[in-house]
Scaffold this active site. Structure first.
Site, PDB file in Angstrom:
ATOM      1  N   CYS A  46      -3.437 -14.038  -3.796  1.00  0.00           N
ATOM      2  CA  CYS A  46      -3.106 -14.575  -2.463  1.00  0.00           C
ATOM      3  C   CYS A  46      -3.419 -16.067  -2.407  1.00  0.00           C
ATOM      4  CB  CYS A  46      -3.833 -13.802  -1.365  1.00  0.00           C
ATOM      5  SG  CYS A  46      -5.614 -13.881  -1.503  1.00  0.00           S
ATOM      6  N   ASP A  49     -16.321  -3.045  -4.078  1.00  0.00           N
ATOM      7  CA  ASP A  49     -16.343  -4.298  -3.319  1.00  0.00           C
ATOM      8  C   ASP A  49     -17.770  -4.817  -3.323  1.00  0.00           C
ATOM      9  OD1 ASP A  49     -14.125  -5.623  -1.240  1.00  0.00           O
ATOM     10  OD2 ASP A  49     -16.201  -6.200  -0.788  1.00  0.00           O
ATOM     11  N   ARG A  65       0.833  -1.207   0.000  1.00  0.00           N
ATOM     12  CA  ARG A  65       0.000   0.000   0.000  1.00  0.00           C
ATOM     13  C   ARG A  65       0.864   1.252   0.000  1.00  0.00           C
ATOM     14  NH1 ARG A  65      -3.941  -3.258   3.251  1.00  0.00           N
ATOM     15  NH2 ARG A  65      -2.806  -2.964   5.178  1.00  0.00           N
TER      16      ARG A  65
HETATM   17  N1  SAH Z   1      -7.303  -4.889  -0.869  1.00  0.00           N
HETATM   18  C1  SAH Z   1      -7.958  -5.093   0.391  1.00  0.00           C
HETATM   19  C2  SAH Z   1      -8.232  -6.560   0.682  1.00  0.00           C
HETATM   20  C3  SAH Z   1      -9.094  -7.271  -0.351  1.00  0.00           C
HETATM   21  S1  SAH Z   1      -9.801  -8.740   0.240  1.00  0.00           S
HETATM   22  C4  SAH Z   1      -7.124  -4.444   1.505  1.00  0.00           C
HETATM   23  O1  SAH Z   1      -5.947  -4.095   1.292  1.00  0.00           O
HETATM   24  O2  SAH Z   1      -7.643  -4.273   2.600  1.00  0.00           O
HETATM   25  C5  SAH Z   1     -10.900  -9.197  -1.032  1.00  0.00           C
HETATM   26  C6  SAH Z   1     -12.202  -8.410  -1.077  1.00  0.00           C
HETATM   27  O3  SAH Z   1     -12.904  -8.797  -2.241  1.00  0.00           O
HETATM   28  C7  SAH Z   1     -13.167  -8.626   0.075  1.00  0.00           C
HETATM   29  O4  SAH Z   1     -13.471  -7.391   0.677  1.00  0.00           O
HETATM   30  C8  SAH Z   1     -14.440  -9.218  -0.575  1.00  0.00           C
HETATM   31  O5  SAH Z   1     -15.633  -8.690  -0.004  1.00  0.00           O
HETATM   32  C9  SAH Z   1     -14.301  -8.759  -1.996  1.00  0.00           C
HETATM   33  N2  SAH Z   1     -14.918  -9.571  -3.045  1.00  0.00           N
HETATM   34  C10 SAH Z   1     -14.909 -10.926  -3.182  1.00  0.00           C
HETATM   35  N3  SAH Z   1     -15.457 -11.281  -4.355  1.00  0.00           N
HETATM   36  C11 SAH Z   1     -15.829 -10.141  -4.977  1.00  0.00           C
HETATM   37  C12 SAH Z   1     -16.415  -9.848  -6.251  1.00  0.00           C
HETATM   38  N4  SAH Z   1     -16.737 -10.822  -7.118  1.00  0.00           N
HETATM   39  N5  SAH Z   1     -16.639  -8.553  -6.569  1.00  0.00           N
HETATM   40  C13 SAH Z   1     -16.309  -7.559  -5.711  1.00  0.00           C
HETATM   41  N6  SAH Z   1     -15.720  -7.776  -4.517  1.00  0.00           N
HETATM   42  C14 SAH Z   1     -15.492  -9.054  -4.154  1.00  0.00           C
END
Ligand code: SAH
Length: 402
Positions: free
Chosen positions: A346, A256, A218
């Site tokens: 991940c 999201d 980040r």
């Molecule tokens: N980048 C974030 C972490 C991402 S975790 C950080 O640094 O904090 C992955 C996220 O993807 C979760 O919040 C989950 O709600 C979302 N997610 C999962 N499948 C999804 C989809 N098909 N479309 C949109 N969001 C999704």
């Protein structure tokens, strides 16, 4: 002493200090150890190899504590291991960087199955194997003693526990009998990261509440954001978005699928004084949103793709690969010349090499000429023991579109 005698040829990985003994490697059990009990792992000839925790229900039948025959697996042993894990973090993470830190990263810290995250004045723990489950009271006492943190919450409600024959377990532990009433017993923590502030809810949040592993990525993103139109996909509670704005982004749109995550994201935005900034939040499916944006001809200068785990195992890798290719292809199409793509996986089942191939295929099919300018990984508080390559899971690429 209760022992596990290995089959001929199956002592190799133990000699190489890999911490797992698979059930198929066992020739014979000597004695009847209980789940989590310490056993000696012995070579086919009977000589000592290691001390391990026995896990009868799991394919990983034993997880090794120590290869040293003279070491006793007791409270002092765990004291030493936890202290070593804390010392590493203290030596590589300056206090001003953050107070949200993974203090213990399981196998890589010599504590198989134990995960401990610190969020300001709270700890969130996961006991993910029978060995640490058996020692839970000792481990909790030590964690409170060595960190000085009193409030501990357990988030062991995850699937891996069932593989170990353990029931899910979640809830407050130890001295956090805070007043109930209309006060939730475990309030979200307010943490700081590189001068920014974030709310972390260990009770309702994903994982243990926050994606600590992306902290330095980040930071990188913030350094590249100035003057750019940013699209943050899978934004969760908006951490990348807020770094982008703090780094001088012209605009940030974050997507999201979780309404709860976006609610916290808006609060985080306010926490950092970004109310009224060019920051939009969108609840949508990223796969659909990217297609719609492509059809509308939208363009961005920086796109972040940080999806959830698409593959739990190597067997699911093919389906996962299609998912990664799909979103990365769309993202490449949405980037202006000179644009940057921060793309992550991940999934443990997708190697760094495979991930890079998928991204190369996505750029090719998108008709885009791009180059990798950085390789990213999980943060320094998520170490990978050299004898445990399975500890690697997060990989990221920063690609520059020509
Ligand atoms: N980048 C974030 C972490 C991402 S975790 C950080 O640094 O904090 C992955 C996220 O993807 C979760 O919040 C989950 O709600 C979302 N997610 C999962 N499948 C999804 C989809 N098909 N479309 C949109 N969001 C999704």
């Amino acid at each position: 002493m209760k022992s596990i005698l290995l089959r001929p040829g199956r002592d190799h990985s133990v000699l190489q200090r890999h911490p797992w003994v698979f059930s198929g490697a066992i020739a014979q059990m000597q004695g009847q150890p209980e789940p989590g009990e310490t056993v000696a792992i012995r070579a086919p000839q009977g000589n000592f190899l290691a001390w391990a925790a026995y896990s009868p229900a799991s394919k990983i039948a034993a997880r090794i504590w120590s290869w040293n025959e003279n070491e006793t697996i007791d409270a002092d042993f765990f004291h030493r291991r936890i202290q070593a894990a804390l010392d590493l973090r203290r030596s590589v993470i300056p206090v001003e960087e953050t107070n949200a830190i993974r203090l213990v990263h399981a196998e890589s810290d010599g504590l198989p199955g134990l995960v401990v995250d610190q969020y300001a004045d709270r700890l969130v723990v996961q006991f993910l194997a029978t060995g640490v489950e058996r020692w839970r009271d000792t481990l909790l006492d030590l964690l409170v003693e060595l960190t000085g943190i009193q409030k501990v919450y357990e988030r062991s409600g995850v699937d891996v526990r069932s593989l170990e024959g353990l029931a899910a377990r979640e809830g407050p532990l130890r001295s956090i009998e805070e007043p109930m009433g209309d006060q939730a017993p475990f309030q979200p923590a307010l943490i700081h990261e590189n001068g920014l502030r974030f709310l972390v809810d260990p009770v309702h949040g994903q994982k243990t509440g926050f994606y600590i592993d992306q902290r330095r990525n980040r930071m990188r993103l913030g350094q590249y954001s100035a003057g750019r139109d940013v699209l943050n996909c899978f934004c969760y509670t908006g951490a990348f978005s807020i770094y982008a704005l703090a780094g001088g982004a012209k605009s940030v749109l974050s997507i999201d699928s979780s309404a709860e995550a976006l609610e916290v994201a808006r609060k985080n935005s306010a926490q950092n004084g970004f109310d009224g900034s060019p920051m939009d939040w969108m609840q949508a499916d990223v796969f659909q949103a990217l297609r719609a944006f492509r059809d509308e001809g939208r363009q961005y200068d920086l796109i972040i793709l940080d999806p959830p785990k698409f593959a739990q195992t190597a067997a699911q890798a093919e389906r996962a690969a299609r998912g990664y290719k799909d979103i990365n292809l769309l993202a490449f199409k949405l980037l202006r010349p000179g644009g940057l793509l921060f793309t992550f996986s991940c999934s443990g089942g997708i190697s760094a090499e495979l991930f890079q191939k998928i991204i190369a295929g996505a750029a090719l099919d998108a008709g885009v000429d791009a180059e990798i300018i950085e390789h990213l990984a999980q943060g320094v508080d998520h170490p990978v023991a050299l004898n445990f390559p399975e500890g690697t899971y997060l990989k990221g690429l920063v690609c520059h579109v020509k």
